[in-house]
Scaffold this motif. Structure first.
Motif, PDB file in Angstrom:
ATOM      1  N   PHE A  34       1.585  -0.396  79.162  1.00  0.00           N
ATOM      2  CA  PHE A  34       0.681  -1.769  79.998  1.00  0.00           C
ATOM      3  C   PHE A  34       1.550  -2.832  80.024  1.00  0.00           C
ATOM      4  N   ALA A  35       2.362  -3.294  79.370  1.00  0.00           N
ATOM      5  CA  ALA A  35       3.353  -4.094  78.863  1.00  0.00           C
ATOM      6  C   ALA A  35       4.623  -4.676  80.081  1.00  0.00           C
ATOM      7  N   ALA A  36       4.745  -3.208  80.782  1.00  0.00           N
ATOM      8  CA  ALA A  36       5.302  -3.448  82.460  1.00  0.00           C
ATOM      9  C   ALA A  36       5.220  -3.645  83.449  1.00  0.00           C
ATOM     10  N   HIS A  37       3.339  -4.347  82.944  1.00  0.00           N
ATOM     11  CA  HIS A  37       2.685  -4.324  84.278  1.00  0.00           C
ATOM     12  C   HIS A  37       1.830  -6.543  84.149  1.00  0.00           C
ATOM     13  N   THR A  38       2.214  -6.971  82.999  1.00  0.00           N
ATOM     14  CA  THR A  38       1.760  -7.984  82.605  1.00  0.00           C
ATOM     15  C   THR A  38       2.685  -8.464  81.678  1.00  0.00           C
ATOM     16  N   ASP A  39       2.338 -10.303  81.582  1.00  0.00           N
ATOM     17  CA  ASP A  39       3.490 -11.550  81.164  1.00  0.00           C
ATOM     18  C   ASP A  39       2.399 -11.697  79.758  1.00  0.00           C
TER      19      ASP A  39
END
Length: 294
Positions: A34-39
């Motif tokens: 998930f972190a790969a798609h959001t800051d």
């Protein structure tokens, strides 16, 4: 280890006798996805919400679902998210980072009470086992035997998932050879179902994947299924087909089903469309492979 007859595994199977099982038990690895798609920080609630939604949307098409105690098992049960006819599997492993890996050490999770899990509707428990060529076999064997006894004490099916990893000391190692070595070491320890890595992560020549799958069948003294971690999503159906042609009975997989949904504008819609389509196709493939044995 308890000397007992294997459990009836039909609660985890499709009508064909094959397994089309969904995994949503990924933990910090899922957070990283998930972190790969959001800051923004990915919270525990974010993970729980996805797991509950994926369980609700996908289990009508799965023969069983694997959920972790840490983030989602209780929430999935409280929400009634598991479809009728889909077996519920509780994870029973505790992960710790080590050796430069997010999941570098695994122990039996004492917070998972088998009797309580069964009272909540679980029919099975799963244990991840990390196999490293430079670590002794004894502790791995003892852990598996203890896990099997814990599961059986509560009337639960035991699923063991050995995964081959690099050496703890960082020296070069053949992790592909470790897939078979793990099966030889652990494949006769009395559990009910073995969850194996696809040989060559599904990316070798078809004949070589078949050859290595046949070796796994020879080494494992139980039915076995494949996992999807490390296998390219669109290659996984072929990986299932190849492994089943040499003795596997299906799959227990998550990433091959739902990973493409993470980061989409409407995750639940992606689960209802892309993920459902993938899971239904995989289930039909399992049925076809089982029928070919008749």
């Amino acid at each position: 280890m308890t000397d007992a007859q294997p459990f009836d595994l039909s609660v985890l199977q499709r009508a064909s006798g094959g397994y089309a099982m969904l995994a949503v038990d990924q933990r910090e690895a899922m957070r990283n996805m998930f972190a790969a798609h959001t800051d923004e920080p990915v919270t525990d609630q974010d993970l729980q919400d996805f797991k509950v939604a994926a369980t609700r949307i996908l289990t009508p098409h799965a023969s069983a679902v694997l959920v972790d105690k840490q983030f989602a098992f209780d929430a999935v049960v409280d929400a009634g998210a598991v479809a009728p006819g889909c077996g519920l599997i509780s994870s029973a492993d505790h992960f710790e980072s080590a050796h430069g890996e997010l999941v570098g050490e695994v122990t039996v999770d004492e917070a998972v009470d088998p009797a309580v899990a069964r009272s909540q509707g679980a029919v099975a428990m799963k244990l991840l086992v990390l196999w490293r060529e430079d670590q002794p076999a004894g502790p791995r064997i003892e852990m598996v035997e203890r896990f099997v006894d814990r599961a059986r004490s509560a009337g639960l099916i035991s699923i063991v998932e050995p995964v081959s990893r690099g050496r703890a000391d960082g020296k070069p190692s053949d992790t592909e050879a470790g897939v078979l070595e793990a099966a030889k070491e652990l494949g006769g320890l009395g559990f009910d179902l073995y969850k194996a890595e696809v040989p060559l992560k599904g990316q070798g020549e078809d004949d070589e994947i078949r050859r290595r799958s046949a070796q796994l069948t020879e080494a494992i003294n139980s039915p076995w299924v494949v996992l999807s971690s490390g296998v390219p999503q669109d290659r996984f159906p072929d990986a299932v087909r190849l492994s089943m042609s040499e003795g596997a009975d299906g799959f227990l997989a998550g990433r091959a089903v739902w990973s493409a949904c993470i980061g989409t504008p409407d995750v639940e819609e992606a689960l209802r469309t892309d993920a459902v389509s993938r899971l239904k196709a995989l289930g039909e493939l399992v049925d076809e492979q089982m029928a070919s044995r008749a």
